[in-house]
Design a protein around this motif. Structure first.
Motif, PDB file in Angstrom:
ATOM      1  N   ASN A  57       4.422 -12.851   9.929  1.00  0.00           N
ATOM      2  CA  ASN A  57       3.146 -12.339   9.453  1.00  0.00           C
ATOM      3  C   ASN A  57       3.378 -10.865   9.160  1.00  0.00           C
ATOM      4  O   ASN A  57       4.225 -10.222   9.795  1.00  0.00           O
ATOM      5  CB  ASN A  57       2.080 -12.453  10.545  1.00  0.00           C
ATOM      6  N   GLU A  58       2.606 -10.302   8.228  1.00  0.00           N
ATOM      7  CA  GLU A  58       2.779  -8.886   7.914  1.00  0.00           C
ATOM      8  C   GLU A  58       1.436  -8.293   7.503  1.00  0.00           C
ATOM      9  O   GLU A  58       0.602  -8.978   6.919  1.00  0.00           O
ATOM     10  CB  GLU A  58       3.795  -8.721   6.784  1.00  0.00           C
ATOM     11  N   MET A  59       1.244  -7.030   7.847  1.00  0.00           N
ATOM     12  CA  MET A  59       0.058  -6.300   7.406  1.00  0.00           C
ATOM     13  C   MET A  59       0.489  -4.994   6.779  1.00  0.00           C
ATOM     14  O   MET A  59       1.423  -4.352   7.261  1.00  0.00           O
ATOM     15  CB  MET A  59      -0.882  -6.028   8.581  1.00  0.00           C
ATOM     16  N   PHE A  60      -0.180  -4.624   5.697  1.00  0.00           N
ATOM     17  CA  PHE A  60      -0.003  -3.327   5.053  1.00  0.00           C
ATOM     18  C   PHE A  60      -1.293  -2.541   5.280  1.00  0.00           C
ATOM     19  O   PHE A  60      -2.372  -3.008   4.911  1.00  0.00           O
ATOM     20  CB  PHE A  60       0.201  -3.465   3.539  1.00  0.00           C
ATOM     21  N   PHE A  61      -1.167  -1.344   5.837  1.00  0.00           N
ATOM     22  CA  PHE A  61      -2.291  -0.426   5.997  1.00  0.00           C
ATOM     23  C   PHE A  61      -2.089   0.670   4.953  1.00  0.00           C
ATOM     24  O   PHE A  61      -1.216   1.533   5.119  1.00  0.00           O
ATOM     25  CB  PHE A  61      -2.314   0.183   7.405  1.00  0.00           C
ATOM     26  N   ILE A  62      -2.830   0.614   3.855  1.00  0.00           N
ATOM     27  CA  ILE A  62      -2.664   1.571   2.758  1.00  0.00           C
ATOM     28  C   ILE A  62      -3.275   2.898   3.216  1.00  0.00           C
ATOM     29  O   ILE A  62      -4.452   2.960   3.549  1.00  0.00           O
ATOM     30  CB  ILE A  62      -3.343   1.088   1.467  1.00  0.00           C
ATOM     31  N   VAL A  63      -2.444   3.952   3.246  1.00  0.00           N
ATOM     32  CA  VAL A  63      -2.923   5.250   3.747  1.00  0.00           C
ATOM     33  C   VAL A  63      -2.996   6.327   2.676  1.00  0.00           C
ATOM     34  O   VAL A  63      -3.637   7.360   2.878  1.00  0.00           O
ATOM     35  CB  VAL A  63      -2.082   5.747   4.956  1.00  0.00           C
ATOM     36  N   GLU A  64      -2.354   6.081   1.533  1.00  0.00           N
ATOM     37  CA  GLU A  64      -2.351   7.085   0.465  1.00  0.00           C
ATOM     38  C   GLU A  64      -2.061   6.390  -0.857  1.00  0.00           C
ATOM     39  O   GLU A  64      -1.214   5.507  -0.926  1.00  0.00           O
ATOM     40  CB  GLU A  64      -1.241   8.103   0.770  1.00  0.00           C
ATOM     41  N   GLY A  65      -2.770   6.774  -1.903  1.00  0.00           N
ATOM     42  CA  GLY A  65      -2.515   6.233  -3.233  1.00  0.00           C
ATOM     43  C   GLY A  65      -3.217   4.901  -3.465  1.00  0.00           C
ATOM     44  O   GLY A  65      -4.071   4.474  -2.684  1.00  0.00           O
ATOM     45  N   SER A  66      -2.831   4.266  -4.573  1.00  0.00           N
ATOM     46  CA  SER A  66      -3.414   2.977  -4.936  1.00  0.00           C
ATOM     47  C   SER A  66      -2.422   2.210  -5.792  1.00  0.00           C
ATOM     48  O   SER A  66      -1.431   2.770  -6.264  1.00  0.00           O
ATOM     49  CB  SER A  66      -4.728   3.177  -5.700  1.00  0.00           C
ATOM     50  N   THR A  75      -3.441 -11.436  -7.422  1.00  0.00           N
ATOM     51  CA  THR A  75      -3.251  -9.984  -7.453  1.00  0.00           C
ATOM     52  C   THR A  75      -4.596  -9.315  -7.187  1.00  0.00           C
ATOM     53  O   THR A  75      -5.652  -9.852  -7.544  1.00  0.00           O
ATOM     54  CB  THR A  75      -2.706  -9.493  -8.819  1.00  0.00           C
ATOM     55  N   ARG A  76      -4.508  -8.145  -6.549  1.00  0.00           N
ATOM     56  CA  ARG A  76      -5.708  -7.370  -6.262  1.00  0.00           C
ATOM     57  C   ARG A  76      -5.368  -5.899  -6.248  1.00  0.00           C
ATOM     58  O   ARG A  76      -4.299  -5.497  -5.802  1.00  0.00           O
ATOM     59  CB  ARG A  76      -6.213  -7.711  -4.859  1.00  0.00           C
ATOM     60  N   ARG A  77      -6.302  -5.059  -6.694  1.00  0.00           N
ATOM     61  CA  ARG A  77      -6.137  -3.610  -6.572  1.00  0.00           C
ATOM     62  C   ARG A  77      -6.323  -3.241  -5.115  1.00  0.00           C
ATOM     63  O   ARG A  77      -7.191  -3.801  -4.434  1.00  0.00           O
ATOM     64  CB  ARG A  77      -7.165  -2.878  -7.426  1.00  0.00           C
ATOM     65  N   VAL A  78      -5.496  -2.312  -4.642  1.00  0.00           N
ATOM     66  CA  VAL A  78      -5.623  -1.802  -3.277  1.00  0.00           C
ATOM     67  C   VAL A  78      -5.575  -0.284  -3.328  1.00  0.00           C
ATOM     68  O   VAL A  78      -5.023   0.299  -4.256  1.00  0.00           O
ATOM     69  CB  VAL A  78      -4.509  -2.348  -2.349  1.00  0.00           C
ATOM     70  N   ARG A  79      -6.176   0.334  -2.308  1.00  0.00           N
ATOM     71  CA  ARG A  79      -6.169   1.797  -2.256  1.00  0.00           C
ATOM     72  C   ARG A  79      -6.251   2.247  -0.799  1.00  0.00           C
ATOM     73  O   ARG A  79      -6.470   1.438   0.102  1.00  0.00           O
ATOM     74  CB  ARG A  79      -7.314   2.368  -3.075  1.00  0.00           C
ATOM     75  N   ALA A  80      -6.083   3.535  -0.592  1.00  0.00           N
ATOM     76  CA  ALA A  80      -6.116   4.116   0.751  1.00  0.00           C
ATOM     77  C   ALA A  80      -7.370   3.647   1.486  1.00  0.00           C
ATOM     78  O   ALA A  80      -8.454   3.578   0.915  1.00  0.00           O
ATOM     79  CB  ALA A  80      -6.076   5.639   0.671  1.00  0.00           C
ATOM     80  N   GLY A  81      -7.172   3.301   2.756  1.00  0.00           N
ATOM     81  CA  GLY A  81      -8.274   2.828   3.584  1.00  0.00           C
ATOM     82  C   GLY A  81      -8.391   1.318   3.633  1.00  0.00           C
ATOM     83  O   GLY A  81      -9.275   0.792   4.297  1.00  0.00           O
ATOM     84  N   GLU A  82      -7.495   0.605   2.949  1.00  0.00           N
ATOM     85  CA  GLU A  82      -7.556  -0.852   2.940  1.00  0.00           C
ATOM     86  C   GLU A  82      -6.356  -1.450   3.667  1.00  0.00           C
ATOM     87  O   GLU A  82      -5.288  -0.835   3.750  1.00  0.00           O
ATOM     88  CB  GLU A  82      -7.630  -1.373   1.503  1.00  0.00           C
TER      89      GLU A  82
END
Length: 185
Positions: A57-66, A75-82
Motif C-alpha cells: 500500500n502507498e500514500m502520497f502526501f502532496i506538500v508543494e506544487g501540483s 487520472t486526477r489533478r492533485v495539489r499541495a494539501g492533498e
C-alpha cells in the motif's frame, strides 16, 4: 533530538523512478527500521515519475506544487494539501505539469518483505520457528466449478485408460501457485 532533513542538497536523483528523493529509513541513530518505508520525493517541472507497481500500500502526501496523478486508467489533478492512497499492484505515476517542483512525502507498508521481517521478529520474540507462508491454507480454486483438491495428495488418481480399467494412483505434482510476493518452490 533527532532531525531528518530533506533540503535541496539532501535529495538524490533516483534514475529508476525519474525523481529526486531522500528515503527516511534506514535511520540507525534515531529509529529502528519499522515495517514501513517513507521518503521525501521531488518531481521536477515537466517530468513524470516512472510508471511502476508493487505489492505495498502507498500514500502520497502532496506538500508543494501540483500535477496529474495516474493510478491504473484513472487520472486526477492533485495539489499541495492533498493525500493519495494507492492500493497494491496498481500501476501509477505522477506528472508535474507546472513550472515549480512537485514535492510529496510517501509512505508504504504491507509488502511481502515487511511481512516477512515482522513474522521473523515475532517468531524470535516468542522463541518459535516461523513456519513461513507455506504453512498458510491452500488457495481456493479461481473457478468455482473446479473440483477441490483432495485432502490427501496421494489419493489423486490418473484418469482411467480408454479400455475402462482403473488407473493407478499417481504422485502429486508440486504446486506452482504462489501468493502475491511469494516465489513458487
Amino acid at each position: 533530538m533527532h532531525i531528518f532533513t530533506a533540503h535541496e542538497d539532501d535529495m538524490v536523483f533516483e534514475e529508476p523512478y525519474n525523481v529526486s528523493g531522500r528515503r527516511i529509513f534506514p535511520w540507525p541513530e534515531a529509529v529502528e527500521e519499522p515495517n514501513w518505508g517513507g521518503a521525501w520525493v521531488d518531481v521536477a517541472p515537466g517530468a513524470t515519475s516512472t510508471p511502476h507497481d508493487h505489492d505495498e500500500n502507498e500514500m502520497f502526501f502532496i506538500v508543494e506544487g501540483s500535477g496529474v496523478m495516474r493510478i491504473g486508467d484513472e487520472t486526477r489533478r492533485v495539489r499541495a494539501g492533498e493525500t493519495v492512497f494507492i492500493t497494491p499492484f496498481q500501476d501509477h505515476d505522477l506528472t508535474n505539469d507546472g513550472d515549480v517542483r512537485l514535492r510529496f512525502v510517501t509512505i508504504w507498508w504491507g509488502g511481502s518483505d515487511a511481512v516477512a521481517r515482522d513474522r521473523a521478529k515475532w517468531a524470535a520474540a516468542f522463541g518459535v520457528t516461523d513456519p513461513g507462508p507455506a504453512a498458510a491454507p491452500a488457495e481456493r480454486p479461481t473457478d468455482p466449478a473446479a473440483p477441490a483438491a483432495p485432502a490427501d495428495p496421494a489419493a489423486q488418481t490418473a484418469p482411467a485408460d480408454p479400455a475402462g480399467s482403473p488407473a493407478a494412483p499417481s504422485p502429486a505434482a508440486p504446486s506452482t501457485a504462489a501468493h502475491p510476493g511469494q516465489v513458487p518452490a
